[in-house]
Design a protein around this motif. Structure first.
Motif, PDB file in Angstrom:
ATOM      1  N   UNK A  19      14.144  -7.015 -19.417  1.00 38.76           N
ATOM      2  CA  UNK A  19      13.618  -8.373 -19.404  1.00 38.76           C
ATOM      3  C   UNK A  19      12.292  -8.463 -20.159  1.00 38.76           C
ATOM      4  N   UNK A  20      11.545  -7.357 -20.235  1.00 38.45           N
ATOM      5  CA  UNK A  20      10.315  -7.281 -21.040  1.00 38.45           C
ATOM      6  C   UNK A  20       9.336  -8.420 -20.725  1.00 38.45           C
ATOM      7  N   UNK A  21       9.151  -8.659 -19.439  1.00 36.20           N
ATOM      8  CA  UNK A  21       8.211  -9.678 -18.960  1.00 36.20           C
ATOM      9  C   UNK A  21       7.898  -9.349 -17.504  1.00 36.20           C
ATOM     10  N   UNK A  22       6.852  -9.945 -16.966  1.00 34.43           N
ATOM     11  CA  UNK A  22       6.578  -9.724 -15.538  1.00 34.43           C
ATOM     12  C   UNK A  22       7.727 -10.260 -14.676  1.00 34.43           C
ATOM     13  N   UNK A  23       8.144  -9.464 -13.699  1.00 29.32           N
ATOM     14  CA  UNK A  23       9.279  -9.828 -12.841  1.00 29.32           C
ATOM     15  C   UNK A  23       8.870  -9.795 -11.376  1.00 29.32           C
ATOM     16  N   UNK A  24       9.628 -10.524 -10.573  1.00 24.58           N
ATOM     17  CA  UNK A  24       9.396 -10.519  -9.129  1.00 24.58           C
ATOM     18  C   UNK A  24      10.420  -9.623  -8.446  1.00 24.58           C
ATOM     19  N   UNK A  25      10.102  -9.252  -7.234  1.00 23.42           N
ATOM     20  CA  UNK A  25      11.046  -8.477  -6.427  1.00 23.42           C
ATOM     21  C   UNK A  25      12.348  -9.261  -6.289  1.00 23.42           C
ATOM     22  N   UNK A  26      12.249 -10.557  -6.063  1.00 25.36           N
ATOM     23  CA  UNK A  26      13.435 -11.405  -5.860  1.00 25.36           C
ATOM     24  C   UNK A  26      14.339 -11.370  -7.094  1.00 25.36           C
ATOM     25  N   UNK A  40      16.015  -6.649   0.265  1.00 24.68           N
ATOM     26  CA  UNK A  40      14.773  -7.071  -0.389  1.00 24.68           C
ATOM     27  C   UNK A  40      13.686  -6.017  -0.196  1.00 24.68           C
ATOM     28  N   UNK A  41      13.554  -5.534   1.047  1.00 23.60           N
ATOM     29  CA  UNK A  41      12.489  -4.566   1.341  1.00 23.60           C
ATOM     30  C   UNK A  41      12.681  -3.258   0.575  1.00 23.60           C
ATOM     31  N   UNK A  42      13.916  -2.891   0.279  1.00 22.65           N
ATOM     32  CA  UNK A  42      14.171  -1.670  -0.496  1.00 22.65           C
ATOM     33  C   UNK A  42      13.653  -1.836  -1.920  1.00 22.65           C
ATOM     34  N   UNK A  43      13.969  -2.972  -2.537  1.00 26.39           N
ATOM     35  CA  UNK A  43      13.498  -3.229  -3.904  1.00 26.39           C
ATOM     36  C   UNK A  43      11.974  -3.321  -3.913  1.00 26.39           C
ATOM     37  N   UNK A  44      11.402  -3.970  -2.907  1.00 27.57           N
ATOM     38  CA  UNK A  44       9.946  -4.090  -2.817  1.00 27.57           C
ATOM     39  C   UNK A  44       9.306  -2.699  -2.712  1.00 27.57           C
ATOM     40  N   UNK A  45       9.888  -1.832  -1.904  1.00 26.68           N
ATOM     41  CA  UNK A  45       9.366  -0.474  -1.749  1.00 26.68           C
ATOM     42  C   UNK A  45       9.476   0.310  -3.050  1.00 26.68           C
ATOM     43  N   UNK A  46      10.613   0.179  -3.735  1.00 25.60           N
ATOM     44  CA  UNK A  46      10.797   0.889  -5.006  1.00 25.60           C
ATOM     45  C   UNK A  46       9.761   0.412  -6.025  1.00 25.60           C
ATOM     46  N   UNK A  47       9.569  -0.896  -6.143  1.00 23.91           N
ATOM     47  CA  UNK A  47       8.577  -1.408  -7.091  1.00 23.91           C
ATOM     48  C   UNK A  47       7.169  -0.977  -6.701  1.00 23.91           C
ATOM     49  N   UNK A  48       6.868  -0.939  -5.402  1.00 22.73           N
ATOM     50  CA  UNK A  48       5.559  -0.455  -4.962  1.00 22.73           C
ATOM     51  C   UNK A  48       5.383   1.017  -5.327  1.00 22.73           C
ATOM     52  N   UNK A  49       6.426   1.814  -5.116  1.00 20.62           N
ATOM     53  CA  UNK A  49       6.362   3.236  -5.492  1.00 20.62           C
ATOM     54  C   UNK A  49       6.179   3.397  -6.998  1.00 20.62           C
ATOM     55  N   UNK A  50       6.906   2.606  -7.789  1.00 20.32           N
ATOM     56  CA  UNK A  50       6.763   2.670  -9.249  1.00 20.32           C
ATOM     57  C   UNK A  50       5.353   2.275  -9.672  1.00 20.32           C
ATOM     58  N   UNK A  51       4.766   1.338  -8.943  1.00 19.27           N
ATOM     59  CA  UNK A  51       3.363   0.955  -9.216  1.00 19.27           C
ATOM     60  C   UNK A  51       2.425   2.119  -8.901  1.00 19.27           C
ATOM     61  N   UNK A  52       2.616   2.756  -7.765  1.00 19.54           N
ATOM     62  CA  UNK A  52       1.765   3.885  -7.388  1.00 19.54           C
ATOM     63  C   UNK A  52       1.913   5.058  -8.349  1.00 19.54           C
ATOM     64  N   UNK A  53       3.105   5.228  -8.926  1.00 18.65           N
ATOM     65  CA  UNK A  53       3.355   6.313  -9.882  1.00 18.65           C
ATOM     66  C   UNK A  53       2.895   5.956 -11.298  1.00 18.65           C
ATOM     67  N   UNK A  54       2.487   4.707 -11.501  1.00 18.64           N
ATOM     68  CA  UNK A  54       1.982   4.304 -12.805  1.00 18.64           C
ATOM     69  C   UNK A  54       3.022   3.787 -13.785  1.00 18.64           C
ATOM     70  N   UNK A  55       4.223   3.508 -13.316  1.00 19.13           N
ATOM     71  CA  UNK A  55       5.274   3.000 -14.211  1.00 19.13           C
ATOM     72  C   UNK A  55       5.158   1.511 -14.458  1.00 19.13           C
ATOM     73  N   UNK A  56       4.647   0.777 -13.450  1.00 20.55           N
ATOM     74  CA  UNK A  56       4.476  -0.670 -13.588  1.00 20.55           C
ATOM     75  C   UNK A  56       3.068  -1.048 -13.135  1.00 20.55           C
ATOM     76  N   UNK A  57       2.595  -2.156 -13.693  1.00 16.72           N
ATOM     77  CA  UNK A  57       1.357  -2.760 -13.181  1.00 16.72           C
ATOM     78  C   UNK A  57       1.779  -4.045 -12.483  1.00 16.72           C
TER      79      UNK A  57
END
Length: 156
Positions: A19-26, A40-57
């Motif tokens: 998508x190459x743009x900012x995305x929401x968990x939803x 929903x909570x699984x996707x939210x957790x995965x995105x939070x983990x990816x943020x902590x690992x530096x893959x997403x801001x």
């Protein structure tokens, strides 16, 4: 070097990269739900983990976040290849084996990539890559040495 993404992390990052743009968990959730049952909570957790690992801001938007990739999928793939290659005790043999696994299309893509990295002039002159002056046989013939040739100036 980043660790390889897990299966679910890769599925989430695939969407973020595509998508190459900012995305929401939803948004990610709704797209993933077309393929699998996921909360929903699984996707939210995965995105939070990816943020902590530096893959997403992420940036706050109300009570939620919008997530954006820090680098491209191509950069991720390149980092994985570089890591695998650097761990080899014989990098040249690893490259030969890797090239042997490539399809004709992949080998052409590799040649194209080398030309891009080296620049169009450098890809055609091996003597410059080796840091030596051109040998006589490497030099193009001068016009007076080949008087029967026609010089094409590209329609100019």
């Amino acid at each position: 070097m980043p660790r390889p993404l897990g299966e679910l992390e890769d599925a989430v990052m695939t969407r973020v990269w595509k998508w190459n743009r900012p995305v929401t968990v939803r948004e990610v959730l709704e797209d993933l739900q077309q393929e699998r049952s996921i909360a929903y909570t699984t996707v939210m957790t995965v995105l939070d983990n990816l943020h902590q690992k530096g893959w997403v801001r992420r940036e706050a938007e109300g009570r939620a976040y919008r997530y954006e990739a820090v680098s491209t999928r191509a950069a991720y793939a390149a980092a994985l290849m570089n890591d695998a290659w650097s761990q080899s005790d014989n990098p040249a043999a690893a490259l030969v084996a890797f090239f042997g696994m490539m399809s004709d299309e992949q080998r052409q893509a590799l040649r194209d990539a080398v030309r891009i990295v080296q620049g169009p002039d450098r890809a055609e002159r091996p003597e410059e890559r080796e840091g030596r002056p051109p040998r006589q046989e490497d030099r193009p013939p001068r016009q007076e040495e080949n008087p029967g040739s026609v010089v094409d100036h590209g329609g100019r």
